[in-house]
Scaffold this motif. Sequence first.
Motif, PDB file in Angstrom:
ATOM      1  N   ILE A  98      18.016 -82.880 -97.158  1.00  0.00           N
ATOM      2  CA  ILE A  98      18.781 -81.954 -96.328  1.00  0.00           C
ATOM      3  C   ILE A  98      18.325 -82.074 -94.881  1.00  0.00           C
ATOM      4  CG2 ILE A  98      19.591 -79.587 -96.089  1.00  0.00           C
ATOM      5  CD1 ILE A  98      20.046 -80.824 -98.887  1.00  0.00           C
ATOM      6  N   ASN A  99      19.256 -82.425 -93.995  1.00  0.00           N
ATOM      7  CA  ASN A  99      18.964 -82.434 -92.563  1.00  0.00           C
ATOM      8  C   ASN A  99      19.382 -81.098 -91.964  1.00  0.00           C
ATOM      9  OD1 ASN A  99      18.975 -85.272 -93.357  1.00  0.00           O
ATOM     10  ND2 ASN A  99      18.813 -85.696 -91.183  1.00  0.00           N
ATOM     11  N   LEU A 100      18.500 -80.549 -91.099  1.00  0.00           N
ATOM     12  CA  LEU A 100      18.766 -79.236 -90.513  1.00  0.00           C
ATOM     13  C   LEU A 100      18.489 -79.253 -89.018  1.00  0.00           C
ATOM     14  CD1 LEU A 100      16.726 -78.485 -93.358  1.00  0.00           C
ATOM     15  CD2 LEU A 100      18.355 -76.633 -93.116  1.00  0.00           C
ATOM     16  N   MET A 101      19.162 -78.368 -88.308  1.00  0.00           N
ATOM     17  CA  MET A 101      18.938 -78.185 -86.879  1.00  0.00           C
ATOM     18  C   MET A 101      18.331 -76.808 -86.667  1.00  0.00           C
ATOM     19  SD  MET A 101      19.437 -79.598 -83.798  1.00  0.00           S
ATOM     20  CE  MET A 101      20.882 -80.685 -83.904  1.00  0.00           C
ATOM     21  N   LEU A 102      17.140 -76.770 -86.038  1.00  0.00           N
ATOM     22  CA  LEU A 102      16.488 -75.498 -85.746  1.00  0.00           C
ATOM     23  C   LEU A 102      17.125 -74.854 -84.511  1.00  0.00           C
ATOM     24  CD1 LEU A 102      12.740 -76.511 -86.266  1.00  0.00           C
ATOM     25  CD2 LEU A 102      14.272 -75.405 -87.911  1.00  0.00           C
ATOM     26  N   ALA A 103      16.757 -73.610 -84.256  1.00  0.00           N
ATOM     27  CA  ALA A 103      17.326 -72.879 -83.115  1.00  0.00           C
ATOM     28  C   ALA A 103      16.991 -73.545 -81.793  1.00  0.00           C
ATOM     29  CB  ALA A 103      16.811 -71.440 -83.141  1.00  0.00           C
ATOM     30  N   ASN A 104      15.835 -74.257 -81.727  1.00  0.00           N
ATOM     31  CA  ASN A 104      15.444 -74.934 -80.490  1.00  0.00           C
ATOM     32  C   ASN A 104      16.034 -76.346 -80.389  1.00  0.00           C
ATOM     33  OD1 ASN A 104      13.979 -76.355 -82.362  1.00  0.00           O
ATOM     34  ND2 ASN A 104      11.964 -75.823 -81.532  1.00  0.00           N
ATOM     35  N   GLN A 105      16.992 -76.666 -81.281  1.00  0.00           N
ATOM     36  CA  GLN A 105      17.704 -77.946 -81.311  1.00  0.00           C
ATOM     37  C   GLN A 105      16.870 -79.105 -81.868  1.00  0.00           C
ATOM     38  OE1 GLN A 105      21.137 -77.847 -80.545  1.00  0.00           O
ATOM     39  NE2 GLN A 105      20.508 -75.708 -80.637  1.00  0.00           N
ATOM     40  N   GLU A 106      15.716 -78.807 -82.448  1.00  0.00           N
ATOM     41  CA  GLU A 106      14.936 -79.849 -83.117  1.00  0.00           C
ATOM     42  C   GLU A 106      15.538 -80.130 -84.488  1.00  0.00           C
ATOM     43  OE1 GLU A 106      10.736 -79.418 -83.406  1.00  0.00           O
ATOM     44  OE2 GLU A 106      10.469 -78.898 -81.297  1.00  0.00           O
ATOM     45  N   GLU A 107      15.550 -81.400 -84.863  1.00  0.00           N
ATOM     46  CA  GLU A 107      16.053 -81.787 -86.179  1.00  0.00           C
ATOM     47  C   GLU A 107      14.898 -81.990 -87.148  1.00  0.00           C
ATOM     48  OE1 GLU A 107      18.635 -85.128 -86.061  1.00  0.00           O
ATOM     49  OE2 GLU A 107      20.050 -84.210 -84.653  1.00  0.00           O
ATOM     50  N   ILE A 108      15.040 -81.503 -88.364  1.00  0.00           N
ATOM     51  CA  ILE A 108      14.020 -81.680 -89.395  1.00  0.00           C
ATOM     52  C   ILE A 108      14.712 -82.070 -90.695  1.00  0.00           C
ATOM     53  CG2 ILE A 108      12.444 -79.996 -88.348  1.00  0.00           C
ATOM     54  CD1 ILE A 108      13.272 -78.050 -90.607  1.00  0.00           C
ATOM     55  N   ARG A 109      13.893 -82.508 -91.675  1.00  0.00           N
ATOM     56  CA  ARG A 109      14.434 -82.826 -92.993  1.00  0.00           C
ATOM     57  C   ARG A 109      13.634 -82.101 -94.055  1.00  0.00           C
ATOM     58  NH1 ARG A 109      14.334 -88.733 -95.611  1.00  0.00           N
ATOM     59  NH2 ARG A 109      13.119 -87.825 -97.309  1.00  0.00           N
ATOM     60  N   VAL A 110      14.347 -81.601 -95.064  1.00  0.00           N
ATOM     61  CA  VAL A 110      13.717 -80.932 -96.203  1.00  0.00           C
ATOM     62  C   VAL A 110      14.248 -81.567 -97.477  1.00  0.00           C
ATOM     63  CG1 VAL A 110      13.356 -78.746 -97.415  1.00  0.00           C
ATOM     64  CG2 VAL A 110      13.520 -78.774 -94.909  1.00  0.00           C
ATOM     65  N   ASP A 111      13.348 -81.919 -98.386  1.00  0.00           N
ATOM     66  CA  ASP A 111      13.736 -82.491 -99.678  1.00  0.00           C
ATOM     67  C   ASP A 111      13.619 -81.423-100.757  1.00  0.00           C
ATOM     68  OD1 ASP A 111      13.984 -84.815 -98.277  1.00  0.00           O
ATOM     69  OD2 ASP A 111      12.223 -85.798 -99.143  1.00  0.00           O
ATOM     70  N   ILE A 112      14.675 -81.233-101.515  1.00  0.00           N
ATOM     71  CA  ILE A 112      14.664 -80.251-102.594  1.00  0.00           C
ATOM     72  C   ILE A 112      15.233 -80.896-103.859  1.00  0.00           C
ATOM     73  CG2 ILE A 112      14.872 -78.274-101.036  1.00  0.00           C
ATOM     74  CD1 ILE A 112      17.850 -78.165-101.680  1.00  0.00           C
ATOM     75  N   THR A 113      15.000 -80.264-105.008  1.00  0.00           N
ATOM     76  CA  THR A 113      15.525 -80.801-106.256  1.00  0.00           C
ATOM     77  C   THR A 113      17.031 -80.568-106.328  1.00  0.00           C
ATOM     78  OG1 THR A 113      15.232 -78.735-107.496  1.00  0.00           O
ATOM     79  CG2 THR A 113      13.338 -80.246-107.389  1.00  0.00           C
ATOM     80  N   MET A 114      17.689 -81.318-107.197  1.00  0.00           N
ATOM     81  CA  MET A 114      19.126 -81.136-107.387  1.00  0.00           C
ATOM     82  C   MET A 114      19.425 -79.739-107.944  1.00  0.00           C
ATOM     83  SD  MET A 114      20.689 -83.714-106.245  1.00  0.00           S
ATOM     84  CE  MET A 114      20.393 -85.423-105.780  1.00  0.00           C
ATOM     85  N   GLU A 115      18.522 -79.237-108.771  1.00  0.00           N
ATOM     86  CA  GLU A 115      18.704 -77.882-109.313  1.00  0.00           C
ATOM     87  C   GLU A 115      18.672 -76.842-108.202  1.00  0.00           C
ATOM     88  OE1 GLU A 115      16.643 -80.134-110.444  1.00  0.00           O
ATOM     89  OE2 GLU A 115      17.364 -80.561-112.475  1.00  0.00           O
ATOM     90  N   GLN A 116      17.743 -77.012-107.243  1.00  0.00           N
ATOM     91  CA  GLN A 116      17.673 -76.078-106.118  1.00  0.00           C
ATOM     92  C   GLN A 116      18.928 -76.176-105.248  1.00  0.00           C
ATOM     93  OE1 GLN A 116      13.919 -77.560-104.616  1.00  0.00           O
ATOM     94  NE2 GLN A 116      12.844 -75.696-105.232  1.00  0.00           N
ATOM     95  N   LEU A 117      19.436 -77.391-105.096  1.00  0.00           N
ATOM     96  CA  LEU A 117      20.651 -77.579-104.303  1.00  0.00           C
ATOM     97  C   LEU A 117      21.824 -76.831-104.935  1.00  0.00           C
ATOM     98  CD1 LEU A 117      22.100 -79.006-101.944  1.00  0.00           C
ATOM     99  CD2 LEU A 117      22.508 -80.932-103.490  1.00  0.00           C
ATOM    100  N   LEU A 118      21.938 -76.913-106.268  1.00  0.00           N
ATOM    101  CA  LEU A 118      23.011 -76.210-106.962  1.00  0.00           C
ATOM    102  C   LEU A 118      22.843 -74.693-106.861  1.00  0.00           C
ATOM    103  CD1 LEU A 118      23.386 -78.416-110.173  1.00  0.00           C
ATOM    104  CD2 LEU A 118      25.013 -78.216-108.287  1.00  0.00           C
ATOM    105  N   GLU A 119      21.593 -74.251-106.983  1.00  0.00           N
ATOM    106  CA  GLU A 119      21.322 -72.805-106.902  1.00  0.00           C
ATOM    107  C   GLU A 119      21.698 -72.254-105.531  1.00  0.00           C
ATOM    108  OE1 GLU A 119      17.386 -71.550-107.882  1.00  0.00           O
ATOM    109  OE2 GLU A 119      17.390 -72.611-109.795  1.00  0.00           O
ATOM    110  N   LEU A 120      21.333 -73.005-104.490  1.00  0.00           N
ATOM    111  CA  LEU A 120      21.596 -72.535-103.129  1.00  0.00           C
ATOM    112  C   LEU A 120      23.060 -72.717-102.727  1.00  0.00           C
ATOM    113  CD1 LEU A 120      18.401 -74.044-101.449  1.00  0.00           C
ATOM    114  CD2 LEU A 120      18.923 -71.599-101.635  1.00  0.00           C
ATOM    115  N   ASP A 121      23.743 -73.636-103.430  1.00  0.00           N
ATOM    116  CA  ASP A 121      25.142 -73.926-103.115  1.00  0.00           C
ATOM    117  C   ASP A 121      25.315 -74.238-101.623  1.00  0.00           C
ATOM    118  OD1 ASP A 121      27.863 -74.291-103.537  1.00  0.00           O
ATOM    119  OD2 ASP A 121      28.330 -72.187-103.174  1.00  0.00           O
ATOM    120  N   LEU A 122      24.459 -75.155-101.137  1.00  0.00           N
ATOM    121  CA  LEU A 122      24.461 -75.476 -99.710  1.00  0.00           C
ATOM    122  C   LEU A 122      25.706 -76.247 -99.299  1.00  0.00           C
ATOM    123  CD1 LEU A 122      20.764 -76.542 -99.009  1.00  0.00           C
ATOM    124  CD2 LEU A 122      21.848 -74.345 -98.525  1.00  0.00           C
TER     125      LEU A 122
END
Length: 358
Positions: free
Chosen positions: A312-336
């Motif tokens: 998962i690529n994300l943009m923080l409020a200060n415009q910095e980009e970060i990446r977070v790796d999560i399981t497929m189960e977590q992805l389904l739970e969060l419904d991102l």
Amino acid sequence: MSIEIKNISKSFGSFSALNNISLKIENGELISLLGPSGSGKTTLLRVIAGMESPDPNPDSHVLFFGEDVANKPVGDRKVGFVFQHYALFKHMSVFENIAFGLRVRPRSQRPSENAIRDKVHSLLSLIQLEGFGTRFPKQLSGGQRQRVALARALAIEPQVLLLDEPFGALDAKVRKGLRDWLRGLHDELNTTTILVTHDQEEALEVSDRVVVMNQAKIEQVGAPADVFHHPASEFVIDFLGNVNVFHGRINQGQAVLDTIRVGLSDPNVPDGEQANVYVRPNDMSIARNSLSKASMAAKVTRINRAGVQAKINLMLANQEEIRVDITMEQLLELDLQLDDAVFVHPNKARVFVPDYTI
């Protein structure tokens, strides 16, 4: 002790390839020299092999089993060398390629034809290429050619096996299969082996210890788990896999950046020093709501579902980009979904203070 390198430097004109390197390699160990191009790893391997001479220094030594071989030529060091591009003789059969090192020995040291034949057939079995002895290199796949190159190096029964990016010319799947095979072969033969690679995954998977090199120096030596989970420098943690970097300042024994505060192992670092906080993608959590004061607001910019984990690529409020790796189960739970507003939280972080040793 199998090999000991003491105070070795090597320069090519004004370029320093090795800067006062010292390293001990245990008998029967498989060790990787890992680093980016130009870090000095191949030059160190060539010095060990005798293909390069270190800069003159009375305190420099290359010891094989306690004997200083710094002034001995390659042929007297009893090393087997495997190159990235196989270096097989195109006009020779697989059998003759493997037998080459035995046939070129002085007559007094050369085995009999029967002994050579038995040795080559034994090695063909070891590399799982029985029946391929009459073929020529052009009739083999890349992975098969590299196994023949390894067999040729092993035919002379070397004290030390030196591998210079041996799988670098192969595709990812073949590389994976060959490095698993190499580890099994090493466990069977127990030959002291030094592997040069720039592939972090390769080094971490096959090695007993990893030597991380950068700019002609050794940054860290340790077991694969140690160098990955307990990096000694910013270079090591940045080089070994993906990592998010946050920048802050030291305040009362903690690294402070926005809402995050990370304790230091050394509480005596002066306030105001710059702090770089490193967090691996799998050491961060994503939630729909703030989990704590350390949670940071972010927006989802990309979701990559290909692989064991979702990236998962994300943009923080200060415009910095970060990446977070999560399981497929977590992805389904969060419904991102793209552009979703979420909160990210670091679960494990490592702090480095430039120019200050913690």
